[in-house]
Every structure is written in C-alpha cells, then in structure tokens.
Write an enzyme that holds these catalytic residues in place. Sequence first.
Site, mmCIF file in Angstrom:
data_model
loop_
_atom_site.group_PDB
_atom_site.id
_atom_site.type_symbol
_atom_site.label_atom_id
_atom_site.label_comp_id
_atom_site.label_asym_id
_atom_site.label_seq_id
_atom_site.Cartn_x
_atom_site.Cartn_y
_atom_site.Cartn_z
ATOM 1 N N LYS A 143 2.228 1.936 -7.537
ATOM 2 C CA LYS A 143 3.378 1.648 -7.016
ATOM 3 C C LYS A 143 3.632 0.076 -7.290
ATOM 4 O O LYS A 143 4.677 -0.622 -7.838
ATOM 5 C CB LYS A 143 3.594 1.922 -5.545
ATOM 6 C CG LYS A 143 4.851 1.141 -4.779
ATOM 7 C CD LYS A 143 4.996 1.715 -3.354
ATOM 8 C CE LYS A 143 3.768 1.325 -2.562
ATOM 9 N NZ LYS A 143 3.596 -0.031 -2.239
ATOM 10 N N THR A 144 2.640 -0.690 -6.715
ATOM 11 C CA THR A 144 2.796 -2.137 -6.870
ATOM 12 C C THR A 144 2.689 -2.633 -8.215
ATOM 13 O O THR A 144 3.396 -3.685 -8.560
ATOM 14 C CB THR A 144 1.244 -2.674 -6.230
ATOM 15 O OG1 THR A 144 1.522 -2.271 -4.579
ATOM 16 C CG2 THR A 144 1.554 -4.212 -5.777
ATOM 17 N N ASP B 54 10.302 -2.847 -1.593
ATOM 18 C CA ASP B 54 8.727 -2.190 -1.343
ATOM 19 C C ASP B 54 8.802 -1.281 -0.234
ATOM 20 O O ASP B 54 9.279 -1.660 0.894
ATOM 21 C CB ASP B 54 7.776 -3.209 -1.395
ATOM 22 C CG ASP B 54 6.335 -2.363 -1.440
ATOM 23 O OD1 ASP B 54 6.191 -1.351 -2.231
ATOM 24 O OD2 ASP B 54 5.385 -3.146 -0.938
ATOM 25 N N GLU B 55 8.046 -0.082 -0.056
ATOM 26 C CA GLU B 55 7.861 0.896 1.006
ATOM 27 C C GLU B 55 9.253 1.076 1.860
ATOM 28 O O GLU B 55 9.467 0.864 2.643
ATOM 29 C CB GLU B 55 7.005 0.058 1.943
ATOM 30 C CG GLU B 55 5.517 -0.275 1.455
ATOM 31 C CD GLU B 55 4.697 1.174 1.302
ATOM 32 O OE1 GLU B 55 5.219 2.045 1.327
ATOM 33 O OE2 GLU B 55 3.609 0.456 1.002
ATOM 34 N N GLN C 228 4.736 9.478 2.853
ATOM 35 C CA GLN C 228 3.857 8.491 3.686
ATOM 36 C C GLN C 228 4.605 7.752 4.703
ATOM 37 O O GLN C 228 4.172 6.548 5.221
ATOM 38 C CB GLN C 228 3.288 7.444 2.682
ATOM 39 C CG GLN C 228 2.378 8.398 1.536
ATOM 40 C CD GLN C 228 1.641 7.124 0.900
ATOM 41 O OE1 GLN C 228 0.419 6.445 1.208
ATOM 42 N NE2 GLN C 228 1.993 7.053 -0.457
ATOM 43 N N ARG D 133 -6.539 8.827 0.935
ATOM 44 C CA ARG D 133 -7.236 7.612 0.708
ATOM 45 C C ARG D 133 -8.567 7.934 -0.005
ATOM 46 O O ARG D 133 -9.228 6.861 -0.561
ATOM 47 C CB ARG D 133 -7.641 7.182 2.220
ATOM 48 C CG ARG D 133 -6.483 7.003 3.061
ATOM 49 C CD ARG D 133 -5.472 5.908 2.358
ATOM 50 N NE ARG D 133 -4.325 6.648 1.799
ATOM 51 C CZ ARG D 133 -3.519 6.062 1.125
ATOM 52 N NH1 ARG D 133 -3.681 5.039 0.558
ATOM 53 N NH2 ARG D 133 -2.241 7.003 0.681
#
Length: 632
Positions: free
Chosen positions: A32-33, A227-228, A258, A577
């Site tokens: 994503k980043t 973002d997010e 998430q 994770r």
Amino acid sequence: MDIFNELNAEQIEAVKTIKGPVLILAGAGSGKTKTLTHRIAHLISQNIKPENILAVTFTNKAAEEMKIRVKKLIDASYQQDTKYKILNTNLFIGTFHSLGVKILRSDIEKLDYKNNFVIYDEDDTLSLAKNIRNELNFPQDKLKAGTLLNIISKAKSELKDIEEILAEADNLYRSRILNFNEIYKKRMRAANAVDFDDLITLPVKIFQKFPEVLKKYQDRYQYILVDEYQDTNHAQYTLINLLAQKNKNIFAIGDPDQAIYGWRHADFRNILNFERDYPEAGIIKLEENYRSTQNILAAAHEIISKNIERKEKKLWTKNHSGNQIEVIEAGNEREEAEFIINKILELNKNLGVDLDKVVIMYRTNAQSRVLEEACLYANLPYRVIGAIKFYQRKEVKDILAYLRLIQNPSDEISEKRIIDIMGKRKFSDFKASLAELKKQIEFLPPSELIKNIIKKTNYYDYLNQKFSGIDSDGEPEADSRIKNVRELISLASKYDLTKPSEGLADFLAETVLMQENRDNSNSKKLNLMTLHSAKGLEFECVFIAGCEENLMPHSRAIYSLPELEEERRLCYVGFTRAKQYLWLLFTKQRTLWGERNETTPSRFVMELPQNLVNFRSLVDDYNLPEIDLSHT
C-alpha cells in the site's frame, strides 16, 4: 531509476491513473505505502507541481515514512534536475491534523479567532473538563471528565450538534452535558484555544461558510491522496471531499477489512461508500500479498469473509503454502505462557529466528502480566509495545506502595507516593490505621490484604475520578486500570496457602525481582502487544494468546453485530501480521482480573477449516484428530 520498477500490474495501474477519482482496495501486505509513494513520484514526473499535491495520513510516523520514500524516489530519478530540490518545502505530506493547522493558521480569523491561537492537547482539555465539572458540582460517580469530552468529540467527529448525540438521553443527563458543553466552548474561546477535533471541524466550517476560501485550497491542492481511508471519521471525510469537489482527482487507498478504530469515531463506511460519492471512480484491488504464506492468507480469509459489511477481495501470494496454523489448547494461562516461551526459545535455537522477529499478541493489556512474568523467568529480553510494562503501571506501583508501607512504616518513598495519591489530610487518617493493617499481615494472605486496602482507601473511586479517558483498546481507562489491580490480586493469590506472616514478604520480594532489568538494552527483544497495536507491523512468527470467547471477540461485542464485525477485523489484522508461522492459543480455564473462569475457544478458531490447522491439546498432551475445527 524507473518509477515502475518492482511494481506489479495492479500497482502500476494505480500509480498511472492520474485523472479522476480512484479507490485502491489494498489488502494486508500488498504494498500500500509503496503504491501511494510511487504515485506521488509519478505525478511529479508528469510535470505536476509539488505544491498542487496533497497527501494525508493519520500518524506522524506514517507521514515521515512516506516523505522518506518519496524523496528517495525523486532523488534517484532526477539527480541532475535542480527544480526537484524544492520538493521538501512545497509538497504537503502530513496528518489530517497538520493540514488543519495549516488551514487555520491562514484563515481562522474568518471565525473570529485570533491567528495566534493555541492548541490544547488531551491533558489540557482533560484538566479544563475536570475544572468545569467540579464547578458544576456533578456527582463524583457520574459524568466523568473523559466521558464528557468523548461525547463532545463524538459530536464534532460526526459534524453534529451535541443535541443530536443526546437525542435519546434522559432530561437530567442531557441538561448537564449541554450546560457543560456551553461552558467548555466559552472557556476555549476565551483562551483563544482549539482542541484536536477543532483542527478538523473548524476548517470544514470555514470551507462551508466561505466558498472563496474553499476555492483557494481547491486550486492549490488539485491532486489529493488519502492513506488509510477506512479510518477517516465523518469530519475528516467531509474535509477531504470538500477539497476534492472541484477537480475530483482524489486517490483513496485503504482496506475496509482492517478498520479497527470504530471506538475512535472512525467510520469505515466512508470507504465502502466511495463509489456512491464518485460514481465514475476507478476501482483497483491490490490482492497480491508479499508478506505471508498461502495458508496464513487462507485462514485470514476464512475469518474475514464472514463479515457482511465489506468489499470482497481475496489475498494470494507467490510465496509457498507454508506450515499449518498451530492451534494449541492449554490448561490455564500459565501453561499457555510457558508453551509460548518454550516455543520461542526453540525457534531461536533451532531455526535462528531472532527475538525481535517474534510477537506475542493479546486482546487486552491485562493479559500481558503472565506473559511478562514468563519472559522474566526465562531471562528473555522483551518490550511491551503501545503500553507500559505491567509492574511499571501506576496503579500496580500504587498498591505495592501501600503494601510496603504496611510492612515497613518507615518506608519514606512509599509514604511519599501515597501522600501524592491521598493528599496530606487523608493520609493522616490512613496512617492512623497502619497499625491495624500491620496486624492483619499475621493472619491474612496478601490478596485479601490488597482487597482491604482498596476498600479502606476507596482506591477504585480514586482511579475512576483521576482517569476518565479511553485507552488504546477502546476501553474506559479507569476500567482498564482497575483490571490491572485485579490482575495483581491474581498474582498475590499464589501466596494464599503460604503462612500469612511470610506471604507478604515473599510476594513483595517477587514483585521486585520481576522488575529487575535483566536484558541488555542493545539486545534484540521479544515483542508483546495488543492486537490494536499491531496494525501496520509484520513478524516472522506470531503467537495470539487468549483466543477465547469474551476475550477475542471481546465480551462487550458479543451482542452487537457492528462491534462483532470489528472484532473479526481485529482478528484478521492479527493473522495477517504473520509472515511464516502463526500460533493460536486458548485455555480451558483462565484467571483474569482476579476471577477464574471456565473458557471456550473463540468462534474465530472454530471457523478455521481442518486442512489449515494442526490442533494440539497440552491438557492431554496428544493430538486430537477427532476434534472438528471445520466451519461452524
């Protein structure tokens, strides 16, 4: 350097789609980043001025990481071109709140504030709230300062009048809060102060009341990246959509699976409704996962696919299928902790897995106590991320100070700590009862002595009055601290069968030994954290302790579908994770918060298909193939 190096086809499409609204559904571990930062670099490569780009996220840490990555891309691509040296000053990459400050510094006078306004942080607003509620003589056991601030924050986050928030409240409750709110607003204005919520709501008010100001920012920020996006609240969502109204070049990236911050007033429906807001939007799914094995991804999908409110996507990977997920039944929380620590030592010795590549996760902070104790006994260096180590928590140190002073009335350090808690007058009354409490050492075990101290000092009332906020897991902070005290009582109960006159001394000695710093500060440390603290992180090996009903999912979510779906998303975050290995542990009995209860496995564990898991019971110490862990 080619900006598109190391990007997959979907990431390239996301980076290259410059015009119009775009929604990127980016699964866990899907880059994503990387996609967001490469898109910023691509915009600049297309001769879009840095000052026309706005990128917002939620934390300073995330913003700094984005800045570093963009700078590396730009420096690598345009080393000889001096015009890109202005990038750092003209490109805005920051948090929603830093954007709000930027707007208010320029235009807050439109709302009759002075432009030298001050920003009150959480401690400042809490202090003000306490002063106001005391002046209004609110009952001590009702309407705590943190509760009042949370109601005001909810109204601001949802851009509602506080009357709307209180529509179903009884008249007395509503009138008290409305009265408090009016005084709070007047005091803030008199101080020329704003709180964190105002940093979003006041720019929205300016934009709605002054179209010319909105146009100025729309002309400046022609390309907006968020973002997010699933973590935005209604006020943040409105601010961004006002800015994007004119050019509609909005790039929203996130993952509704998430979304775990509903208790912070985040509304994940913002990302689900993106296509309603922008019917012409392009939708791109990033489903290739670069982090986990296929078995872990399959298990995570089994959990999250049960949610109703979500956008369907299914992560896949080129990584190998990997080991099965290990599901372990332990007799109690001590057996659970012992298994985890032994397994970590085995991983370290046999597979060379460093401690800092391993994490133990749990749903509530109070669960860390037994795990920390196990680490200390095994001489394993560890760190608690997102929280304070158990024996360093204020409420634990307070109770231990009372016990030490009862054991030794000459202990001036403990006396000073208790005076700070009680004040000198109340301490004088307490000191008069020290002799009586000291006699109780001869016939009461430490756990009962602690209960007497709590009763005599009204310590739980003290915690309720002093701590009225919400902790990092969405639980009232006072409740969380009270649970830590009950957890200390659980620890003390180990000495219930010891001779009372020796029990207190042994217990206090153990608590000191538990705090001994046995690890080298430069050594690699095992990670302990709640599931909420784990978002955005990754580890080779993940252990999730306490996979039981009423813990995961949390008891307060059992009868609420929206909250239960958020618990399911939290579980999904925990699973994803893990890169290589995942252990899920539950117990037959658990002592937590001073109470021992029979427990049942989490529904999330029971939903996993049999082909993905290897089940083992430590209670009987043999595999139980007849146990059906298929769908329920």
